[in-house]
Motif scaffolding. Structure first.
Motif, PDB file in Angstrom:
ATOM      1  N   ARG A 379      57.894   0.017   3.926  1.00  0.00           N
ATOM      2  CA  ARG A 379      57.658  -1.023   2.917  1.00  0.00           C
ATOM      3  C   ARG A 379      58.192  -2.358   3.437  1.00  0.00           C
ATOM      4  N   PHE A 380      57.847  -2.685   4.635  1.00  0.00           N
ATOM      5  CA  PHE A 380      58.348  -3.908   5.253  1.00  0.00           C
ATOM      6  C   PHE A 380      57.336  -5.027   5.024  1.00  0.00           C
ATOM      7  N   GLY A 381      57.657  -5.911   4.109  1.00  0.00           N
ATOM      8  CA  GLY A 381      56.734  -6.989   3.784  1.00  0.00           C
ATOM      9  C   GLY A 381      55.406  -6.481   3.266  1.00  0.00           C
ATOM     10  N   GLY A 382      55.417  -5.350   2.583  1.00  0.00           N
ATOM     11  CA  GLY A 382      54.191  -4.777   2.042  1.00  0.00           C
ATOM     12  C   GLY A 382      53.384  -3.985   3.045  1.00  0.00           C
ATOM     13  N   THR A 383      53.955  -3.715   4.230  1.00  0.00           N
ATOM     14  CA  THR A 383      53.250  -2.976   5.276  1.00  0.00           C
ATOM     15  C   THR A 383      54.024  -1.733   5.671  1.00  0.00           C
ATOM     16  N   ASP A 384      53.318  -0.654   5.887  1.00  0.00           N
ATOM     17  CA  ASP A 384      53.921   0.556   6.422  1.00  0.00           C
ATOM     18  C   ASP A 384      53.893   0.435   7.943  1.00  0.00           C
ATOM     19  N   LEU A 385      55.012   0.000   8.527  1.00  0.00           N
ATOM     20  CA  LEU A 385      55.066  -0.239   9.965  1.00  0.00           C
ATOM     21  C   LEU A 385      54.859   1.034  10.766  1.00  0.00           C
ATOM     22  N   VAL A 386      55.370   2.146  10.263  1.00  0.00           N
ATOM     23  CA  VAL A 386      55.275   3.406  10.992  1.00  0.00           C
ATOM     24  C   VAL A 386      53.819   3.867  11.062  1.00  0.00           C
ATOM     25  N   LYS A 387      53.137   3.796   9.942  1.00  0.00           N
ATOM     26  CA  LYS A 387      51.729   4.192   9.931  1.00  0.00           C
ATOM     27  C   LYS A 387      50.905   3.257  10.809  1.00  0.00           C
ATOM     28  N   ALA A 388      51.238   1.959  10.779  1.00  0.00           N
ATOM     29  CA  ALA A 388      50.500   0.997  11.595  1.00  0.00           C
ATOM     30  C   ALA A 388      50.731   1.256  13.082  1.00  0.00           C
ATOM     31  N   LEU A 389      51.949   1.600  13.458  1.00  0.00           N
ATOM     32  CA  LEU A 389      52.236   1.905  14.856  1.00  0.00           C
ATOM     33  C   LEU A 389      51.466   3.137  15.302  1.00  0.00           C
ATOM     34  N   GLN A 390      51.458   4.167  14.486  1.00  0.00           N
ATOM     35  CA  GLN A 390      50.748   5.392  14.855  1.00  0.00           C
ATOM     36  C   GLN A 390      49.246   5.160  14.973  1.00  0.00           C
ATOM     37  N   ALA A 391      48.737   4.204  14.224  1.00  0.00           N
ATOM     38  CA  ALA A 391      47.296   3.925  14.279  1.00  0.00           C
ATOM     39  C   ALA A 391      46.884   3.328  15.616  1.00  0.00           C
ATOM     40  N   THR A 392      47.842   2.865  16.411  1.00  0.00           N
ATOM     41  CA  THR A 392      47.514   2.277  17.710  1.00  0.00           C
ATOM     42  C   THR A 392      47.519   3.314  18.830  1.00  0.00           C
ATOM     43  N   GLY A 393      47.833   4.571  18.511  1.00  0.00           N
ATOM     44  CA  GLY A 393      47.889   5.612  19.532  1.00  0.00           C
ATOM     45  C   GLY A 393      47.754   6.979  18.916  1.00  0.00           C
ATOM     46  N   LEU A 394      48.306   7.978  19.578  1.00  0.00           N
ATOM     47  CA  LEU A 394      48.236   9.345  19.080  1.00  0.00           C
ATOM     48  C   LEU A 394      49.192   9.541  17.915  1.00  0.00           C
ATOM     49  N   PRO A 395      48.789  10.297  16.887  1.00  0.00           N
ATOM     50  CA  PRO A 395      49.690  10.552  15.762  1.00  0.00           C
ATOM     51  C   PRO A 395      50.878  11.388  16.198  1.00  0.00           C
ATOM     52  N   ALA A 396      52.035  11.092  15.616  1.00  0.00           N
ATOM     53  CA  ALA A 396      53.257  11.807  15.960  1.00  0.00           C
ATOM     54  C   ALA A 396      53.478  12.968  15.001  1.00  0.00           C
ATOM     55  N   ALA A 397      54.456  13.802  15.336  1.00  0.00           N
ATOM     56  CA  ALA A 397      54.811  14.918  14.472  1.00  0.00           C
ATOM     57  C   ALA A 397      55.560  14.397  13.253  1.00  0.00           C
ATOM     58  N   PRO A 398      55.497  15.109  12.129  1.00  0.00           N
ATOM     59  CA  PRO A 398      56.197  14.647  10.923  1.00  0.00           C
ATOM     60  C   PRO A 398      57.701  14.736  11.103  1.00  0.00           C
ATOM     61  N   PRO A 399      58.464  14.007  10.276  1.00  0.00           N
ATOM     62  CA  PRO A 399      59.921  14.054  10.386  1.00  0.00           C
ATOM     63  C   PRO A 399      60.437  15.471  10.196  1.00  0.00           C
ATOM     64  N   ALA A 400      61.383  15.857  11.058  1.00  0.00           N
ATOM     65  CA  ALA A 400      61.967  17.193  10.943  1.00  0.00           C
ATOM     66  C   ALA A 400      63.479  17.156  11.010  1.00  0.00           C
ATOM     67  N   THR A 401      64.052  16.002  11.327  1.00  0.00           N
ATOM     68  CA  THR A 401      65.501  15.861  11.391  1.00  0.00           C
ATOM     69  C   THR A 401      65.894  14.572  10.702  1.00  0.00           C
ATOM     70  N   PRO A 402      67.180  14.416  10.347  1.00  0.00           N
ATOM     71  CA  PRO A 402      67.612  13.154   9.756  1.00  0.00           C
ATOM     72  C   PRO A 402      67.357  12.002  10.715  1.00  0.00           C
ATOM     73  N   ARG A 403      67.214  10.827  10.169  1.00  0.00           N
ATOM     74  CA  ARG A 403      66.977   9.650  10.994  1.00  0.00           C
ATOM     75  C   ARG A 403      68.148   9.428  11.937  1.00  0.00           C
ATOM     76  N   PRO A 404      67.915   8.693  13.039  1.00  0.00           N
ATOM     77  CA  PRO A 404      69.007   8.427  13.982  1.00  0.00           C
ATOM     78  C   PRO A 404      70.205   7.778  13.311  1.00  0.00           C
ATOM     79  N   GLY A 405      69.977   7.036  12.256  1.00  0.00           N
ATOM     80  CA  GLY A 405      71.056   6.443  11.470  1.00  0.00           C
ATOM     81  C   GLY A 405      70.478   6.110  10.122  1.00  0.00           C
TER      82      GLY A 405
END
Length: 477
Positions: A379-405
């Motif tokens: 929700r960064f400025g009304g944009t899903d940055l993660v989804k937008a990044l994945q749209a530029t390449g291969l889709p990644a695996a879904p989250p399976a562990t806590p975030r790095p921080g």
């Protein structure tokens, strides 16, 4: 069923469970930001570093320059569809780190693409069109791209041989002042030096233990040498992009200062939020220590980022979202997030459009910013940055562990580590090798591994019970 058959079946079941657990557990070791700065190449031209810094900058210019480019079949797993000749490795590395910051595991082909770009000596060029052929000895090596690729490979885990080779190559390129230039033989610059510090730290090493074979200086010594004293009439506390020539007055560079700040505190691209503290001030007493000059650099940056709508600019005066994002990451990582609030809000308003024009590296930089500032990247400025990044390449695996921080708040939890990576471990300064990589992956230390162990114990107990029961019930001859 005979005893041998039962044991064979149990063995196969255990193997399946262990392999399944390993496949389910995402591997992650650890990632800080980077500014758009121009530095000199061995020939005196800033082209080598500028090309790498163009990853995530000047979107319209880059789009025109690469108009008509057709992606090669071998680049199907590369993020972005512009010509990778100048930024392929850097772009892919930033994209993988952006996914790591979002707790996503990159698709295996995307990782393999980056692996295939590595030369036999451990280094990386900006891009190899034919990775199946050995690297041309005359092909220019890219120090910054090697550092970025090292951070990206460390983030996916299980890359110890590749990390060792890359780190050892970086060790051989260290300048007498302890820093690194954009290419072998190039003058030290703040950006590349900070990228290498991040690579060393992310691989589990201690950057201060890696010293120049010529002078015994280490990377932090180089950053201290690039800083301006608090007594300077202009740019007090800031960093220069390169060491000034003899007789030349050092000039502070905001972009280089953001990198010097991040490198001076030993941080990487993906760094956990730090609770904001008092505003920084330029302290002459700290001018001789890495952390001291880093804090002084924060004092130089604060007035440039504090006002609402503040942002850094290029030499021509145009807005520079990439450098602004790097500065926000550095300030938040150092505990000065309040002083970067104005720039963060400016990025929320202007960053998504810039990233849409520019591509995956820009989205990754904004994800780093959101992660360190405690903002939801979806929700960064009304944009899903993660989804937008994945749209530029291969889709990644879904989250399976806590975030790095934790990125839910700029205030870390009481039990959270201030860094997403293992503590810096002792490192042999003459033979650099990561002190932590695959062995610290969740594959070996996560909950799934312990579940697998428990299942092995239960299965073994069951097999033993069946064997004993069969032995007791077997008729005697």
């Amino acid at each position: 069923m005979t005893t041998a058959v039962r044991r064979a079946a149990a063995s196969l079941l255990v193997s399946a469970l262990l392999c399944g657990g390993a496949a389910l557990a995402p591997s992650a070791t650890a990632a800080p930001g980077r500014a758009a700065v121009t530095h000199a190449s061995p020939s005196g031209s800033p082209k080598a570093t500028a090309d790498r810094r163009d990853t995530g900058r000047h979107g319209k210019k880059a789009a025109k320059k690469h108009h008509g480019y057709r992606p090669r079949p071998g680049d199907a797993a590369l993020y972005g569809r512009t010509n990778p000749a100048r930024d392929g490795v850097a772009r892919q590395s930033l994209a993988l780190l952006g996914l790591y910051a979002a707790s996503l595991r990159p698709a295996a082909p995307a990782v393999r693409w980056l692996q295939a770009q590595q030369c036999a000596d451990g280094s990386f060029t900006a891009y190899r069109q034919t990775p199946t052929a050995p690297c041309d000895p005359a092909a220019p090596r890219d120090t910054g791209a090697t550092a970025l690729a090292t951070q990206a490979l460390a983030s996916v885990g299980g890359q110890r041989p590749r990390l060792s080779a890359a780190l050892n190559w970086l060790r051989t390129q260290q300048n007498p002042d302890g820093g690194w230039g954009s290419a072998p033989g190039a003058p030290t610059d703040a950006t590349t030096t900070s990228e290498v510090i991040g690579a060393l730290a992310m691989a589990g090493g201690r950057p201060s233990s890696v010293r120049s074979p010529f002078t015994d200086n280490q990377a932090y010594d180089a950053l201290v040498g690039l800083s301006l004293p608090c007594s300077a009439s202009h740019g007090a506390g800031g960093f220069t992009a390169n060491p000034p020539a003899p007789g030349q007055r050092p000039v502070a560079d905001a972009h280089a200062t953001a990198e010097g700040l991040l490198g001076g505190i030993g941080k990487r691209f993906v760094v956990a939020p730090v609770q904001p503290g008092p505003a920084p001030s330029c302290d002459p007493a700290g001018a001789a220590t890495p952390e001291g000059v880093a804090r002084n650099g924060a004092a130089y940056l604060a007035p440039l980022l504090t006002p609402e709508g503040a942002h850094l600019t290029t030499d021509s005066g145009a807005a520079d979202p990439a450098a602004t994002a790097d500065a926000v990451v550095a300030m938040c990582a150092a505990g000065y997030g309040r002083q970067a609030a104005g720039a963060l809000h400016w990025l929320e308003r202007n960053g998504p459009d810039w990233a849409k024009r520019t591509g995956p590296a820009a989205y990754a930089r904004l994800i780093f910013t959101a992660h360190t500032a405690g903002v939801d990247p979806a929700r960064f400025g009304g944009t899903d940055l993660v989804k937008a990044l994945q749209a530029t390449g291969l889709p990644a695996a879904p989250p399976a562990t806590p975030r790095p921080g934790s990125s839910a708040s700029a205030r870390p939890s009481a039990t959270a580590s201030p860094s997403p990576t293992p503590s810096e471990a002792a490192m042999n300064p003459r033979a650099v090798a990561p002190a932590a990589d695959a062995d610290t992956s969740p594959v070996l230390s996560g909950g799934i591994w312990w579940v697998a162990i428990a299942l092995v114990i239960l299965i073994a107990a069951g097999v033993l019970f069946v064997n004993r029961h069969s032995a007791h019930g077997r008729p005697r001859g």
